[in-house]
Design an enzyme around this catalytic site. Structure first.
Site, mmCIF file in Angstrom:
data_model
loop_
_atom_site.group_PDB
_atom_site.id
_atom_site.type_symbol
_atom_site.label_atom_id
_atom_site.label_comp_id
_atom_site.label_asym_id
_atom_site.label_seq_id
_atom_site.Cartn_x
_atom_site.Cartn_y
_atom_site.Cartn_z
ATOM 1 N N GLY A 110 -9.101 7.508 0.658
ATOM 2 C CA GLY A 110 -8.588 6.173 0.348
ATOM 3 C C GLY A 110 -8.025 6.096 -1.058
ATOM 4 N N GLY A 126 -7.961 11.858 2.295
ATOM 5 C CA GLY A 126 -8.854 11.149 3.218
ATOM 6 C C GLY A 126 -9.893 10.307 2.501
ATOM 7 N N ASP A 186 0.367 1.034 -2.687
ATOM 8 C CA ASP A 186 0.071 2.402 -3.126
ATOM 9 C C ASP A 186 1.286 3.026 -3.807
ATOM 10 O OD1 ASP A 186 -2.147 1.743 -1.689
ATOM 11 O OD2 ASP A 186 -1.715 3.065 0.000
ATOM 12 N N GLU A 207 -7.317 -6.518 -1.788
ATOM 13 C CA GLU A 207 -7.216 -5.589 -0.657
ATOM 14 C C GLU A 207 -6.713 -6.313 0.589
ATOM 15 O OE1 GLU A 207 -6.974 -2.334 -1.352
ATOM 16 O OE2 GLU A 207 -8.999 -2.372 -2.171
ATOM 17 N N HIS A 208 -5.800 -5.660 1.278
ATOM 18 C CA HIS A 208 -5.183 -6.209 2.492
ATOM 19 C C HIS A 208 -4.415 -7.503 2.209
ATOM 20 C CE1 HIS A 208 -6.764 -3.279 5.345
ATOM 21 N NE2 HIS A 208 -7.799 -3.242 4.538
ATOM 22 N N SER A 239 2.660 23.650 0.321
ATOM 23 C CA SER A 239 1.575 22.961 -0.379
ATOM 24 C C SER A 239 0.474 23.947 -0.731
ATOM 25 C CB SER A 239 1.002 21.854 0.512
ATOM 26 O OG SER A 239 -0.287 21.502 0.059
ATOM 27 N N SER A 288 -3.483 9.771 -1.540
ATOM 28 C CA SER A 288 -2.934 11.123 -1.706
ATOM 29 C C SER A 288 -1.564 11.223 -1.039
ATOM 30 C CB SER A 288 -3.884 12.167 -1.116
ATOM 31 O OG SER A 288 -4.136 11.881 0.242
HETATM 32 C C1 GLA Z 1 -3.748 0.943 2.353
HETATM 33 C C2 GLA Z 1 -2.276 0.588 2.446
HETATM 34 C C3 GLA Z 1 -1.922 -0.423 1.381
HETATM 35 C C4 GLA Z 1 -2.866 -1.611 1.423
HETATM 36 C C5 GLA Z 1 -4.315 -1.143 1.465
HETATM 37 C C6 GLA Z 1 -5.256 -2.287 1.692
HETATM 38 O O1 GLA Z 1 -4.014 1.612 1.150
HETATM 39 O O2 GLA Z 1 -1.476 1.746 2.291
HETATM 40 O O3 GLA Z 1 -0.586 -0.838 1.538
HETATM 41 O O4 GLA Z 1 -2.564 -2.441 2.501
HETATM 42 O O5 GLA Z 1 -4.532 -0.206 2.483
HETATM 43 O O6 GLA Z 1 -5.248 -3.140 0.601
#
Ligand code: GLA
Length: 377
Positions: A119, A117, A167, A28-29, A62, A122
């Site tokens: 995470g 919303g 994503d 993550e990140h 939508s 979507s």
């Molecule tokens: C969001 C961003 C991704 C990634 C994550 C954290 O989902 O869209 O690109 O940075 O946060 O890992």
């Protein structure tokens, strides 16, 4: 006149595509630091029925949106000029035209069951389904990583969210039964077996119902802080910091950057550990890696919150092998790796903990690794 659905069924200048949301197993990140990520695609997806039009009108509808179709002129699309969910499909059409592809108008009918919303990407699902549809309808010949890059550019430049590439890559490139081990520096990737069900495991997704929104600025601040760290260390990206050099590097950084840099470097290592465990057929051993990732996001990166911490703690206490928040943070969802036999116990314990804390009861489901974007009709 035939309806868009009838045209799609007949296949003339129209069709139906789907692109999934995702959860990130670990990493993550790290994507905007050129590092590694390990997402899987969810069974939940955005479906788009799309029919090309000759009059330059982009008509966006939508099932989940409130109100009638949003009608836009493709020639006057402007970054920042569209609001709400319609920003995402409009952004992709704008980005295609910016890149020199002569795409025109279309009727786009979207129906998504990816929770918003939460995470779970979507918005990337909507971007990717539209990118895939236009690519096929207009015979553009873009490959999957190119579609992901285009969707990311659309979100960065049109919507104004400085997201990384994870994503969109998960949504277009994922495969059923596999996690996508992705090097975000060059988009090279490998499908790593993720058939945890056969190993007697389940991956629970716990949507804490604490709204997660990347557009609120915190994400951009973290991204900028990482860039500042790189500059001070004289590195192209934090990916280039060898874990063995971490202590010396941290000693050279101002205090506020130390935990951030430590997270990125340790998280990259956790992705490599997770991949090694999956390759070795030991998915059960992922548990502690997931929980270590959560502690790093909570204590070093500072993107967890009371709801995600509560879900992780309650899941682990009830017997989960490991748990962590997934996605950008500040709310959203938690993953818990559980033995199949304890899935209901863990889910029940998490719900009880939320009820006791006076919070909204989370939505919990088991996710299996699903396929990336594709044409259905
Ligand atoms: C969001 C961003 C991704 C990634 C994550 C954290 O989902 O869209 O690109 O940075 O946060 O890992």
């Amino acid at each position: 006149m035939r309806t868009i659905r009838e045209d799609a069924a007949a296949g003339v200048g129209a069709g139906v595509w789907r692109a999934p949301g995702r959860v990130n197993v670990i990493g993550e990140h790290t994507d905007y630091n050129d590092g590694f990520v390990l997402p899987i695609a969810l069974p939940h997806a955005a479906r788009a029925t799309v029919r090309a039009r000759q009059d330059g009108v982009l008509s966006l509808y939508s099932e989940q949106g409130q109100g009638p179709a949003v009608e836009l002129d493709v020639r006057t699309l402007t970054p920042g000029g569209v609001d709400g969910w319609a920003r995402y499909p409009a952004a992709v059409v704008w980005a295609l035209r910016e890149a020199g592809y002569p795409v025109g108008g279309a009727d786009v009918h979207i129906d998504s069951d990816v929770p918003t919303g939460a995470g779970l990407s979507s918005s990337a699902a909507i971007e990717c389904v539209v990118a895939a549809a236009f690519n096929d309808l207009h015979g553009l010949g873009l490959d999957r990583p190119e579609l992901a890059r285009l969707a990311q550019y659309a979100e960065n430049a049109f919507v104004g969210v400085p997201c990384g590439i994870m994503d969109q890559m998960a949504s277009v490139c994922a495969r059923r039964g596999a996690a996508l081990f992705l090097d975000t520096r060059d988009l090279s990737s490998r499908h790593v077996p993720f058939d945890i069900e056969s190993a007697g495991l389940r991956l629970l997704v716990i949507d804490t119902r604490m709204k997660h929104d990347l557009a609120d600025g915190e994400y951009a601040k973290l991204r900028a802080a990482c860039a500042r760290g790189c500059g001070l260390l004289g590195l192209p990206s934090l990916r280039d910091l060898d874990p063995r050099d971490l202590p010396a590097a941290l000693a050279r950084l101002p205090r506020d950057l130390v935990p951030l840099v430590r997270h990125v470097v340790s998280e990259n290592t956790r992705v490599e550990q997770a991949v090694a465990l999956l390759d070795a057929g030991e998915p059960r051993a992922l548990g502690p890696v997931l929980t270590a990732g959560h502690l790093s996001l909570r204590d070093d990166y500072g993107v967890s919150c009371s709801a995600t911490d509560l879900a992780v703690d309650a899941a682990v206490e009830a017997g989960a092998l490991g748990a962590r928040m997934t996605g950008g943070g500040f709310g959203g969802s938690v993953l818990a790796l559980v033995d199949t036999g304890t899935a209901l116990t863990v889910a029940g314990a998490v719900k009880r903990a939320f009820r006791r804390a006076g919070r909204r009861i989370p939505r919990i489901f088991a996710a299996s690794a699903s396929a990336g974007a594709r044409r259905i009709t």
